[in-house]
Design an enzyme around this catalytic site. Structure first.
Site, PDB file in Angstrom:
ATOM      1  N   ASP A 101       0.831  -1.213   0.000  1.00 50.16           N
ATOM      2  CA  ASP A 101       0.000   0.000   0.000  1.00 50.16           C
ATOM      3  C   ASP A 101       0.864   1.261   0.000  1.00 50.16           C
ATOM      4  OD1 ASP A 101      -2.405   1.364  -0.009  1.00 50.16           O
ATOM      5  OD2 ASP A 101      -2.517   1.469   2.177  1.00 50.16           O
ATOM      6  N   ASN A 132       1.347   3.520  -2.853  1.00 49.89           N
ATOM      7  CA  ASN A 132       1.937   4.008  -4.111  1.00 49.89           C
ATOM      8  C   ASN A 132       1.460   5.421  -4.448  1.00 49.89           C
ATOM      9  OD1 ASN A 132       2.930   1.440  -4.302  1.00 49.89           O
ATOM     10  ND2 ASN A 132       1.636   0.806  -6.020  1.00 49.89           N
ATOM     11  N   ARG A 155       0.080   7.829  -2.462  1.00 51.23           N
ATOM     12  CA  ARG A 155       0.555   8.880  -1.550  1.00 51.23           C
ATOM     13  C   ARG A 155       2.035   9.168  -1.766  1.00 51.23           C
ATOM     14  NH1 ARG A 155      -1.585   5.964   3.570  1.00 51.23           N
ATOM     15  NH2 ARG A 155      -1.941   4.359   1.993  1.00 51.23           N
ATOM     16  N   HIS A 167       2.655   3.745  -8.949  1.00 48.19           N
ATOM     17  CA  HIS A 167       2.468   2.305  -9.196  1.00 48.19           C
ATOM     18  C   HIS A 167       3.695   1.721  -9.910  1.00 48.19           C
ATOM     19  CE1 HIS A 167      -1.509   2.486  -7.612  1.00 48.19           C
ATOM     20  NE2 HIS A 167      -2.026   3.188  -8.610  1.00 48.19           N
ATOM     21  N   SER A 171      -7.296  -5.467  -5.647  1.00 40.97           N
ATOM     22  CA  SER A 171      -8.401  -6.072  -4.891  1.00 40.97           C
ATOM     23  C   SER A 171      -9.719  -5.989  -5.664  1.00 40.97           C
ATOM     24  CB  SER A 171      -8.554  -5.353  -3.544  1.00 40.97           C
ATOM     25  OG  SER A 171      -9.145  -4.082  -3.728  1.00 40.97           O
ATOM     26  N   TRP A 208     -11.614  -2.136  -8.340  1.00 38.59           N
ATOM     27  CA  TRP A 208     -12.348  -1.839  -9.585  1.00 38.59           C
ATOM     28  C   TRP A 208     -13.090  -0.518  -9.475  1.00 38.59           C
ATOM     29  CZ3 TRP A 208     -10.892  -4.517 -13.587  1.00 38.59           C
ATOM     30  CH2 TRP A 208     -10.534  -5.854 -13.466  1.00 38.59           C
ATOM     31  N   ARG A 259     -11.964   2.249  -8.484  1.00 38.48           N
ATOM     32  CA  ARG A 259     -11.093   3.416  -8.738  1.00 38.48           C
ATOM     33  C   ARG A 259     -11.392   3.979 -10.129  1.00 38.48           C
ATOM     34  NH1 ARG A 259      -5.267   2.591  -5.847  1.00 38.48           N
ATOM     35  NH2 ARG A 259      -6.101   1.802  -3.885  1.00 38.48           N
ATOM     36  N   LEU A 304      10.899 -20.201  -4.145  1.00 40.82           N
ATOM     37  CA  LEU A 304       9.952 -19.253  -3.535  1.00 40.82           C
ATOM     38  C   LEU A 304       8.670 -19.313  -4.350  1.00 40.82           C
ATOM     39  CD1 LEU A 304       9.343 -16.696  -1.671  1.00 40.82           C
ATOM     40  CD2 LEU A 304      10.022 -15.356  -3.644  1.00 40.82           C
ATOM     41  N   ARG A 323       1.763  -4.768   6.227  1.00 43.34           N
ATOM     42  CA  ARG A 323       1.111  -3.723   5.432  1.00 43.34           C
ATOM     43  C   ARG A 323       1.980  -2.484   5.501  1.00 43.34           C
ATOM     44  NH1 ARG A 323      -4.992  -2.211   4.171  1.00 43.34           N
ATOM     45  NH2 ARG A 323      -4.602  -0.306   3.007  1.00 43.34           N
ATOM     46  N   SER A 363      -8.105  -4.844   4.893  1.00 42.93           N
ATOM     47  CA  SER A 363      -8.661  -4.535   3.565  1.00 42.93           C
ATOM     48  C   SER A 363      -9.017  -5.790   2.756  1.00 42.93           C
ATOM     49  CB  SER A 363      -7.715  -3.617   2.782  1.00 42.93           C
ATOM     50  OG  SER A 363      -7.599  -2.365   3.404  1.00 42.93           O
ATOM     51  N   GLU A 368       0.752 -13.101  12.293  1.00 39.63           N
ATOM     52  CA  GLU A 368       1.309 -11.990  13.077  1.00 39.63           C
ATOM     53  C   GLU A 368       1.254 -10.747  12.190  1.00 39.63           C
ATOM     54  OE1 GLU A 368       2.159 -12.029  16.224  1.00 39.63           O
ATOM     55  OE2 GLU A 368       1.656 -14.155  16.356  1.00 39.63           O
TER      56      GLU A 368
HETATM   57  C1  IPE Z   1      -5.435  -2.747  -0.499  1.00 38.77           C
HETATM   58  O1  IPE Z   1      -5.082  -1.414  -0.550  1.00 38.77           O
HETATM   59  C2  IPE Z   1      -5.349  -3.386  -1.857  1.00 38.77           C
HETATM   60  C3  IPE Z   1      -4.032  -3.498  -2.442  1.00 38.77           C
HETATM   61  C4  IPE Z   1      -2.889  -3.129  -1.904  1.00 38.77           C
HETATM   62  C5  IPE Z   1      -3.990  -4.095  -3.754  1.00 38.77           C
HETATM   63  P1  IPE Z   1      -6.169  -0.260  -0.762  1.00 38.77           P
HETATM   64  O2  IPE Z   1      -5.416   1.007  -0.725  1.00 38.77           O
HETATM   65  O3  IPE Z   1      -6.970  -0.547  -1.960  1.00 38.77           O
HETATM   66  O4  IPE Z   1      -7.090  -0.458   0.518  1.00 38.77           O
HETATM   67  P2  IPE Z   1      -7.815   0.625   1.443  1.00 38.77           P
HETATM   68  O5  IPE Z   1      -8.670   1.477   0.542  1.00 38.77           O
HETATM   69  O6  IPE Z   1      -6.740   1.422   2.100  1.00 38.77           O
HETATM   70  O7  IPE Z   1      -8.578  -0.176   2.433  1.00 38.77           O
HETATM   71  C1  IPE Z   2      -1.458   0.315  -3.478  1.00 38.19           C
HETATM   72  O1  IPE Z   2      -1.244   1.677  -3.442  1.00 38.19           O
HETATM   73  C2  IPE Z   2      -1.624  -0.198  -4.892  1.00 38.19           C
HETATM   74  C3  IPE Z   2      -2.974  -0.663  -5.218  1.00 38.19           C
HETATM   75  C4  IPE Z   2      -3.980  -0.680  -4.400  1.00 38.19           C
HETATM   76  C5  IPE Z   2      -3.191  -1.115  -6.572  1.00 38.19           C
HETATM   77  P1  IPE Z   2      -2.471   2.703  -3.451  1.00 38.19           P
HETATM   78  O2  IPE Z   2      -2.817   2.992  -4.861  1.00 38.19           O
HETATM   79  O3  IPE Z   2      -3.564   2.194  -2.613  1.00 38.19           O
HETATM   80  O4  IPE Z   2      -1.788   3.958  -2.794  1.00 38.19           O
HETATM   81  P2  IPE Z   2      -2.456   4.940  -1.739  1.00 38.19           P
HETATM   82  O5  IPE Z   2      -2.954   4.097  -0.606  1.00 38.19           O
HETATM   83  O6  IPE Z   2      -3.550   5.661  -2.448  1.00 38.19           O
HETATM   84  O7  IPE Z   2      -1.338   5.837  -1.322  1.00 38.19           O
HETATM   85 MG    MG Z   3      -4.061   2.415  -0.650  1.00 34.68          MG
END
Ligand code: IPE
Ligand code: IPE
Ligand code: MG
Length: 256
Positions: free
Chosen positions: A13, A15, A17, A30, A58, A62, A64, A124, A181, A189, A200
């Site tokens: 998570d 990317n 921000r 990304h 996730s 979709w 987004r 792996l 995370r 999520s 853990e």
């Molecule tokens: C979870 O992150 C999904 C992935 C990293 C692929 P999100 O950024 O989509 O989840 P929320 O919105 O913070 O719960």
């Molecule tokens: C995780 O980064 C990548 C995916 C969910 C595809 P985000 O795109 O959720 O980045 P933030 O959380 O908005 O910073």
């Molecule tokens: Mg995110």
């Protein structure tokens, strides 16, 4: 030697921000995330991790904006093509987890090519969760069980956790030992709800594009300090060997 987690699952998570803070586009975030994944896979191989499962897209993603979804689909397709030979050379096996029906056919065929190429590897197991949701996985498993019961091939009276787990997308995927995370949010999520029953949890502030093998090692070190009791208590009457940390809960659904 401190225990090394057999199965690490990562919610990659942050990317967006990361990019916004640098005046970059979310797409650039990304792209930086793809590089981080390759570094972390190398780190996991070095540490001797057997299973690394990463959340790439996730069922909720979709929702987004279409441009971001489209960019992610293209990025993942290209990344699979670009990295699969290198991962194969490192004896990494690539597997997909999630529904395949909603994904673009071109992405599915790159994924299938990567799965075929690396099918014989076992250093792996890299499981990439794409169009994955924990609830959807559980609902799909429940549907498959109901169908088996209706067809008379499964007796509902015999259903237990182990039988249930045989109906998940990847029945042989073991329970998660260490859930990481990145980027500060402290939530699951909808990731691997069944498999994380006794994981853990380690939450780190580092955004995914900055995460590297050192951060991975640090999380593994934190894991090594955790006392995994799985609902039991320490028995003072037991020898130190007998009271060594359990490897899994007594209700585990995978073989030890
Ligand atoms: C979870 O992150 C999904 C992935 C990293 C692929 P999100 O950024 O989509 O989840 P929320 O919105 O913070 O719960
Ligand atoms: C995780 O980064 C990548 C995916 C969910 C595809 P985000 O795109 O959720 O980045 P933030 O959380 O908005 O910073
Ligand atoms: Mg995110």
């Amino acid at each position: 030697m401190p225990p090394v987690p057999g199965h690490i699952a990562i919610v990659m998570d942050g990317n967006g921000r990361w990019a916004t803070r640098r005046g970059l586009t979310r797409a650039q975030g990304h792209a930086a995330g793809e590089k981080a994944l390759m570094r972390v896979v190398e780190g996991a191989v070095e540490i001797g991790i057997r299973h690394l499962t990463v959340f790439a897209f996730s069922t909720e993603n979709w929702c987004r904006p279409a441009t971001e979804v489209g960019f992610l689909m293209t990025l993942m397709r290209r990344a699979l093509r670009k990295h699969r030979q290198r991962l194969h050379a490192e004896a990494v096996r690539i597997c997909h987890l999630g529904r395949r029906t909603g994904l673009p056919p071109a992405l599915i065929s790159e994924m299938e090519a990567a799965e075929r190429l690396t099918a014989g590897n076992d250093r792996l197991i890299l499981t990439i969760c794409l169009d994955y949701g924990g609830r959807t996985e559980l609902v799909d498993a429940a549907r498959s069980i109901a169908e088996a019961a209706a067809a008379g091939t499964l007796d509902p009276a015999t259903l237990d956790a182990r039988t249930f787990a045989r109906h998940l997308y990847a029945p042989d995927l073991p329970d998660v030992d260490l859930f990481i995370r990145t980027s500060g949010e402290q939530r699951i999520s909808n990731f691997l709800l069944w498999q994380c029953a006794y994981a853990e949890l380690v939450f780190v502030d580092t955004p995914w594009p900055d995460f590297d093998r050192h951060h991975l090692r640090q999380a593994v070190e934190v894991y090594a300090t955790r006392n995994r009791t799985y609902g039991t208590v320490e028995d003072p009457g037991r020898s130190p060997e007998q009271s060594a940390p359990r490897r899994q809960p007594c209700t585990s659904t995978t073989e030890p």
